[in-house]
Design an enzyme around this catalytic site. Sequence first.
Site, PDB file in Angstrom:
ATOM      1  N   TYR A 168      51.023  28.156  30.145  1.00  0.00           N
ATOM      2  CA  TYR A 168      52.450  27.855  30.092  1.00  0.00           C
ATOM      3  C   TYR A 168      53.214  28.446  31.265  1.00  0.00           C
ATOM      4  O   TYR A 168      54.372  28.107  31.482  1.00  0.00           O
ATOM      5  CB  TYR A 168      53.056  28.378  28.785  1.00  0.00           C
ATOM      6  CG  TYR A 168      52.445  27.779  27.546  1.00  0.00           C
ATOM      7  CD1 TYR A 168      52.745  26.469  27.167  1.00  0.00           C
ATOM      8  CD2 TYR A 168      51.563  28.497  26.754  1.00  0.00           C
ATOM      9  CE1 TYR A 168      52.173  25.900  26.046  1.00  0.00           C
ATOM     10  CE2 TYR A 168      50.992  27.941  25.622  1.00  0.00           C
ATOM     11  CZ  TYR A 168      51.298  26.654  25.279  1.00  0.00           C
ATOM     12  OH  TYR A 168      50.727  26.093  24.162  1.00  0.00           O
ATOM     13  N   HIS A 214      47.763  33.057  19.939  1.00  0.00           N
ATOM     14  CA  HIS A 214      46.607  32.900  20.816  1.00  0.00           C
ATOM     15  C   HIS A 214      45.692  34.115  20.701  1.00  0.00           C
ATOM     16  O   HIS A 214      46.160  35.240  20.513  1.00  0.00           O
ATOM     17  CB  HIS A 214      47.053  32.752  22.279  1.00  0.00           C
ATOM     18  CG  HIS A 214      47.615  31.409  22.592  1.00  0.00           C
ATOM     19  ND1 HIS A 214      48.446  31.177  23.664  1.00  0.00           N
ATOM     20  CD2 HIS A 214      47.459  30.205  21.979  1.00  0.00           C
ATOM     21  CE1 HIS A 214      48.776  29.897  23.696  1.00  0.00           C
ATOM     22  NE2 HIS A 214      48.187  29.290  22.684  1.00  0.00           N
TER      23      HIS A 214
END
Length: 296
Positions: free
Chosen positions: A274, A265
């Site tokens: 998440y 990311h």
Amino acid sequence: MHLPQFIDYLQYEKKYSLHTVNAYQKDISDFSHFVQETFNENNISACNYSMIRSWVVSLVTAGISNRSINRKISSLKTFYKFLLHTKQIEVSPLLKHKSLKVSKKVQLPFSTKEVEEVMANFNAEGFSGLRDQLIIELFYATGMRRAELINLKLNNINTEASQIKILGKRNKERIVPLLPSIKKTMSLYLRERNLLELIQDNEYLLLTNKGSKLYDTFVYRLVNTYFSRVSTKLKRSPHIIRHSFATHLLNEGADLNSVKELLGHSSLASTQVYTHNSIKELSKVYANYHPRNKIK
């Protein structure tokens, strides 16, 4: 029409994937066709917000989801930003546009038990069996995306250093450790792979039985098949394994920044999606260890 220059910009400057570039191109072409048919306007750089709003209304009427409409408008925003940057327009018609509201989708990861059951039930014999096992293990052990797995090459693997090089979005490379269990499966798979003359010269690591490069549908069906045997979740895809990889690491106490790097990311904001699945585990820690909670 400035679309060809824009596509070059996405490909060569932004280094977007072919899939992403094609999606942008389709969205802008669809809008261009709409304004030609509806307003007799052949130059979308001259369009105003009223025209764009009419397109949005037509998409809603056609039953397109708000999420999909927002993605299409995002493509247009990027296009008009490009026109601004290249001084082909002075003001973006989407300057004050607000995205349509969408309901947040909570994607449930596989439980550790479900993953373990899949791992315990492999029939890893021969080329195809070992390949299938390696695909699932790589997804869960590295958190890589489907496209990243499909494009893995033999020279991306460094078994001596126990590392794998992954080429992510916008050609950004990252190095992820290889677990000993993965190295074992990979060694067995490569031995079987080398026995098949049909595929010896292929540079890609994972191949079909006919020696071709894997493709999206093949990988999706494989993951869905294995996890449908142990899970009743509606969505059983490679992305859910990636989701599980991140969630399980966070549940076990992994640092958010470390998970961010493993996932490839560019910002923590992407990784934080998440963390909501880790709230249950965090609540347990909070209940067990916070000093005030121990006061009866």
